[in-house]
Scaffold this active site. Structure first.
Site, PDB file in Angstrom:
ATOM      1  N   ARG A  56      -1.561  10.126  20.174  1.00  0.00           N
ATOM      2  CA  ARG A  56      -2.664  11.107  20.172  1.00  0.00           C
ATOM      3  C   ARG A  56      -3.063  11.470  21.612  1.00  0.00           C
ATOM      4  O   ARG A  56      -3.399  12.623  21.907  1.00  0.00           O
ATOM      5  CB  ARG A  56      -3.862  10.527  19.408  1.00  0.00           C
ATOM      6  CG  ARG A  56      -3.606  10.504  17.910  1.00  0.00           C
ATOM      7  CD  ARG A  56      -4.743   9.869  17.136  1.00  0.00           C
ATOM      8  NE  ARG A  56      -4.548  10.071  15.704  1.00  0.00           N
ATOM      9  CZ  ARG A  56      -5.094   9.332  14.757  1.00  0.00           C
ATOM     10  NH1 ARG A  56      -5.899   8.335  15.080  1.00  0.00           N
ATOM     11  NH2 ARG A  56      -4.872   9.590  13.488  1.00  0.00           N
ATOM     12  N   GLY A  66       0.875  -1.170   0.000  1.00  0.00           N
ATOM     13  CA  GLY A  66       0.000   0.000   0.000  1.00  0.00           C
ATOM     14  C   GLY A  66       0.914   1.223   0.000  1.00  0.00           C
ATOM     15  O   GLY A  66       1.572   1.505   1.000  1.00  0.00           O
ATOM     16  N   HIS A  83      -8.734  -0.984  18.760  1.00  0.00           N
ATOM     17  CA  HIS A  83      -8.464   0.251  17.996  1.00  0.00           C
ATOM     18  C   HIS A  83      -9.760   0.715  17.327  1.00  0.00           C
ATOM     19  O   HIS A  83      -9.949   0.598  16.128  1.00  0.00           O
ATOM     20  CB  HIS A  83      -7.364  -0.042  16.962  1.00  0.00           C
ATOM     21  CG  HIS A  83      -7.014   1.136  16.114  1.00  0.00           C
ATOM     22  ND1 HIS A  83      -6.532   2.316  16.625  1.00  0.00           N
ATOM     23  CD2 HIS A  83      -7.073   1.318  14.772  1.00  0.00           C
ATOM     24  CE1 HIS A  83      -6.312   3.154  15.637  1.00  0.00           C
ATOM     25  NE2 HIS A  83      -6.638   2.583  14.508  1.00  0.00           N
ATOM     26  N   ARG A 116     -14.413   2.259  11.523  1.00  0.00           N
ATOM     27  CA  ARG A 116     -13.363   1.392  10.972  1.00  0.00           C
ATOM     28  C   ARG A 116     -13.940   0.021  10.620  1.00  0.00           C
ATOM     29  O   ARG A 116     -13.511  -0.623   9.673  1.00  0.00           O
ATOM     30  CB  ARG A 116     -12.233   1.224  12.000  1.00  0.00           C
ATOM     31  CG  ARG A 116     -11.482   2.517  12.300  1.00  0.00           C
ATOM     32  CD  ARG A 116     -10.466   2.311  13.399  1.00  0.00           C
ATOM     33  NE  ARG A 116      -9.684   3.495  13.706  1.00  0.00           N
ATOM     34  CZ  ARG A 116     -10.010   4.414  14.609  1.00  0.00           C
ATOM     35  NH1 ARG A 116     -11.133   4.306  15.283  1.00  0.00           N
ATOM     36  NH2 ARG A 116      -9.224   5.456  14.835  1.00  0.00           N
ATOM     37  N   ASP A 136      -2.637   5.645  18.873  1.00  0.00           N
ATOM     38  CA  ASP A 136      -3.608   6.172  19.834  1.00  0.00           C
ATOM     39  C   ASP A 136      -2.899   6.762  21.052  1.00  0.00           C
ATOM     40  O   ASP A 136      -3.329   7.780  21.604  1.00  0.00           O
ATOM     41  CB  ASP A 136      -4.591   5.066  20.267  1.00  0.00           C
ATOM     42  CG  ASP A 136      -5.339   4.483  19.070  1.00  0.00           C
ATOM     43  OD1 ASP A 136      -5.537   5.224  18.094  1.00  0.00           O
ATOM     44  OD2 ASP A 136      -5.699   3.294  19.105  1.00  0.00           O
ATOM     45  N   SER A 171      -4.038  -1.985   8.164  1.00  0.00           N
ATOM     46  CA  SER A 171      -5.349  -1.823   7.530  1.00  0.00           C
ATOM     47  C   SER A 171      -6.467  -2.075   8.538  1.00  0.00           C
ATOM     48  O   SER A 171      -6.375  -2.967   9.382  1.00  0.00           O
ATOM     49  CB  SER A 171      -5.491  -2.806   6.358  1.00  0.00           C
ATOM     50  OG  SER A 171      -4.377  -2.720   5.508  1.00  0.00           O
TER      51      SER A 171
HETATM   52  N1  LIG Z   1      -4.155   1.036  12.314  1.00  0.00           N
HETATM   53  C1  LIG Z   1      -4.126   2.359  12.293  1.00  0.00           C
HETATM   54  O1  LIG Z   1      -3.813   2.999  13.292  1.00  0.00           O
HETATM   55  C2  LIG Z   1      -4.468   3.093  11.021  1.00  0.00           C
HETATM   56  C3  LIG Z   1      -4.251   4.469  10.892  1.00  0.00           C
HETATM   57  C4  LIG Z   1      -4.562   5.090   9.694  1.00  0.00           C
HETATM   58  C5  LIG Z   1      -5.082   4.348   8.629  1.00  0.00           C
HETATM   59  N2  LIG Z   1      -5.307   3.029   8.801  1.00  0.00           N
HETATM   60  C6  LIG Z   1      -5.826   2.189   7.719  1.00  0.00           C
HETATM   61  O2  LIG Z   1      -4.787   1.960   6.776  1.00  0.00           O
HETATM   62  C7  LIG Z   1      -5.362   1.683   5.499  1.00  0.00           C
HETATM   63  C8  LIG Z   1      -4.697   2.570   4.454  1.00  0.00           C
HETATM   64  O3  LIG Z   1      -5.048   3.923   4.645  1.00  0.00           O
HETATM   65  P1  LIG Z   1      -4.512   5.050   3.636  1.00  0.00           P
HETATM   66  O4  LIG Z   1      -5.005   6.337   4.151  1.00  0.00           O
HETATM   67  O5  LIG Z   1      -3.071   4.856   3.370  1.00  0.00           O
HETATM   68  O6  LIG Z   1      -5.331   4.662   2.304  1.00  0.00           O
HETATM   69  P2  LIG Z   1      -4.924   4.989   0.798  1.00  0.00           P
HETATM   70  O7  LIG Z   1      -6.145   4.793  -0.023  1.00  0.00           O
HETATM   71  O8  LIG Z   1      -4.213   6.293   0.712  1.00  0.00           O
HETATM   72  O9  LIG Z   1      -3.855   3.850   0.442  1.00  0.00           O
HETATM   73  C9  LIG Z   1      -4.182   2.505   0.338  1.00  0.00           C
HETATM   74  C10 LIG Z   1      -3.395   1.926  -0.821  1.00  0.00           C
HETATM   75  O10 LIG Z   1      -3.605   0.521  -0.857  1.00  0.00           O
HETATM   76  C11 LIG Z   1      -3.548   0.153  -2.242  1.00  0.00           C
HETATM   77  N3  LIG Z   1      -4.125  -1.178  -2.419  1.00  0.00           N
HETATM   78  C12 LIG Z   1      -5.427  -1.551  -2.431  1.00  0.00           C
HETATM   79  N4  LIG Z   1      -5.533  -2.874  -2.662  1.00  0.00           N
HETATM   80  C13 LIG Z   1      -4.270  -3.357  -2.769  1.00  0.00           C
HETATM   81  C14 LIG Z   1      -3.735  -4.650  -3.009  1.00  0.00           C
HETATM   82  N5  LIG Z   1      -4.518  -5.721  -3.139  1.00  0.00           N
HETATM   83  N6  LIG Z   1      -2.399  -4.761  -3.086  1.00  0.00           N
HETATM   84  C15 LIG Z   1      -1.584  -3.701  -2.928  1.00  0.00           C
HETATM   85  N7  LIG Z   1      -2.042  -2.442  -2.714  1.00  0.00           N
HETATM   86  C16 LIG Z   1      -3.368  -2.282  -2.645  1.00  0.00           C
HETATM   87  C17 LIG Z   1      -4.318   1.251  -2.937  1.00  0.00           C
HETATM   88  O11 LIG Z   1      -4.041   1.290  -4.332  1.00  0.00           O
HETATM   89  C18 LIG Z   1      -3.818   2.474  -2.188  1.00  0.00           C
HETATM   90  O12 LIG Z   1      -2.712   3.088  -2.844  1.00  0.00           O
HETATM   91  C19 LIG Z   1      -6.865   1.911   5.667  1.00  0.00           C
HETATM   92  O13 LIG Z   1      -7.517   0.676   5.884  1.00  0.00           O
HETATM   93  C20 LIG Z   1      -6.951   2.778   6.908  1.00  0.00           C
HETATM   94  O14 LIG Z   1      -8.198   2.662   7.563  1.00  0.00           O
HETATM   95  C21 LIG Z   1      -5.003   2.386   9.968  1.00  0.00           C
END
Ligand SMILES: NC(=O)c1ccc[n+]([C@@H]2O[C@H](COP(=O)([O-])OP(=O)(O)OC[C@H]3O[C@@H](n4cnc5c(N)ncnc54)[C@H](O)[C@@H]3O)[C@@H](O)[C@H]2O)c1
Length: 313
Positions: free
Chosen positions: A151, A7, A175, A88, A148, A119
């Site tokens: 924050r 990602g 979370h 989420r 968290d 994710s």
């Molecule tokens: N755990 C945490 O604390 C936390 C914090 C922030 C965001 N998140 C989560 O992280 C995830 C990503 O957030 P983001 O803001 O970077 O989103 P984003 O849309 O900017 O990036 C996600 C990327 O994943 C890619 N992707 C999708 N399917 C894929 C696959 N099968 N193989 C490879 N790449 C693939 C997309 O093309 C995209 O570029 C989300 O699920 C979000 O909710 C979690």
């Protein structure tokens, strides 16, 4: 040390950037499904190397997992983020399939890899990875509590009008907006309890603002935040790659710790070269224990959805 970040979106690219700037890994491989996207992000980041003085080599690939072979640590950020007003948990239908297939491909090319799941819904995605991959539990780590907690410290510092570096505090539990448990009783400012500086009412405000920290930013940005998430992941990776044994609240598979079993939820752990080196059991008071039990019920309810959508048999 080789780190893969799947990602190359907001969180993944931010994470790769912080890893590079901290200069502890030899190589970071960015993977994305969008044609040329990871390659472009990698090139853009590499063009900051002479400006930010790092030697980490960053490369990108569109779904070619052979390029990730031999990774010591892999971070999974692929999937959709939430939009304003979403929880989420609502992301599970799309993200479960993505996380599962990505994790399988990572492990196929790096059998000894330590996985960090980002994710959302993160605790459930961590549980899904543990249940489907057959890796030992110390090698599957969910990132949520480190963010968290950062924050929480930001909100405490704001309330006490001091730098965040003066503050220590931790958030455990699920979370999610309702599941997070900021441990206000144990938070300190240079080893003095924060209750010496803040009224009960103010502490309650801090607690509530921490719990909706992600939702507040999602409303402001139109998508979920990335700088603090990326920085939080990079700290976890740093502790593993440099065998630091730092303590972070992470989502870990529990087998009786804190009276909980068969779920992944945020608890304090030590992170080192083997991933989770130890789950640290701290003394919680009755109210904190009760809140953790309720939080665990929420996580397990989301885990049950994995059966409904066929992600787990
Ligand atoms: N755990 C945490 O604390 C936390 C914090 C922030 C965001 N998140 C989560 O992280 C995830 C990503 O957030 P983001 O803001 O970077 O989103 P984003 O849309 O900017 O990036 C996600 C990327 O994943 C890619 N992707 C999708 N399917 C894929 C696959 N099968 N193989 C490879 N790449 C693939 C997309 O093309 C995209 O570029 C989300 O699920 C979000 O909710 C979690």
């Amino acid at each position: 040390m080789k780190v893969t970040v799947v990602g190359a979106g907001a969180v993944g690219a931010s994470c790769a950037e912080y890893i590079a700037i901290k200069n502890f890994a030899s190589e970071v491989v960015l993977v994305d499904i969008k044609e040329n996207f990871a390659e472009g992000k990698a090139m853009d980041l590499m063009q900051t190397a002479s400006l930010n003085f790092f030697d980490t080599k960053i490369t990108g690939t569109t779904g070619d997992y052979s390029k990730t072979a031999g990774s010591n640590v892999a971070v999974i950020t692929s999937g959709i983020p939430r939009k304003p007003g979403m929880t989420r948990e609502e992301l599970i239908g799309i993200n479960a399939g993505i996380v599962k297939s990505v994790a399988e491909q990572l492990v196929a090319h790096s059998p000894d890899v330590i996985l960090i799941i980002v994710s959302n819904p993160m605790d459930t995605m961590t549980y899904l990875s543990y249940k489907t991959l057959g890796l030992p539990k110390n090698r599957i780590i969910g990132m949520g509590g480190a963010l968290d907690s950062a924050r929480f410290k930001y909100r405490l510092a704001e309330a006490m009008n001091c730098p965040a570096s003066d503050v220590d505090g931790m958030v455990i539990g699920g979370h999610s907006d309702v599941g997070m448990i900021p441990l206000t009783r144990l938070a300190t400012r240079n080893s003095v309890r924060v209750s010496e500086f803040l009224s009960e009412e103010k502490l309650k405000e801090v607690l509530e603002a921490t719990k909706v920290g992600g939702a507040t930013l999602t409303k402001m940005l139109g998508t979920s935040a990335w700088y603090a998430p990326g920085a939080a992941v990079s700290s976890l990776v740093h502790s593993i790659v440099c065998d630091q044994h730092k303590m972070f609240p992470c989502s870990a598979f529990l087998e009786g710790e804190y009276g909980l079993s068969n779920l992944c939820i945020g608890v304090p752990v030590l992170l080192g070269a083997n991933g989770i080196e130890k789950i640290v059991e701290i003394d919680l008071d009755n109210s904190e224990k009760e809140r953790l039990a309720i939080s665990a019920q929420g996580v397990m309810k989301t885990n049950d959805l994995l059966l409904e959508i066929g992600a787990l048999a």
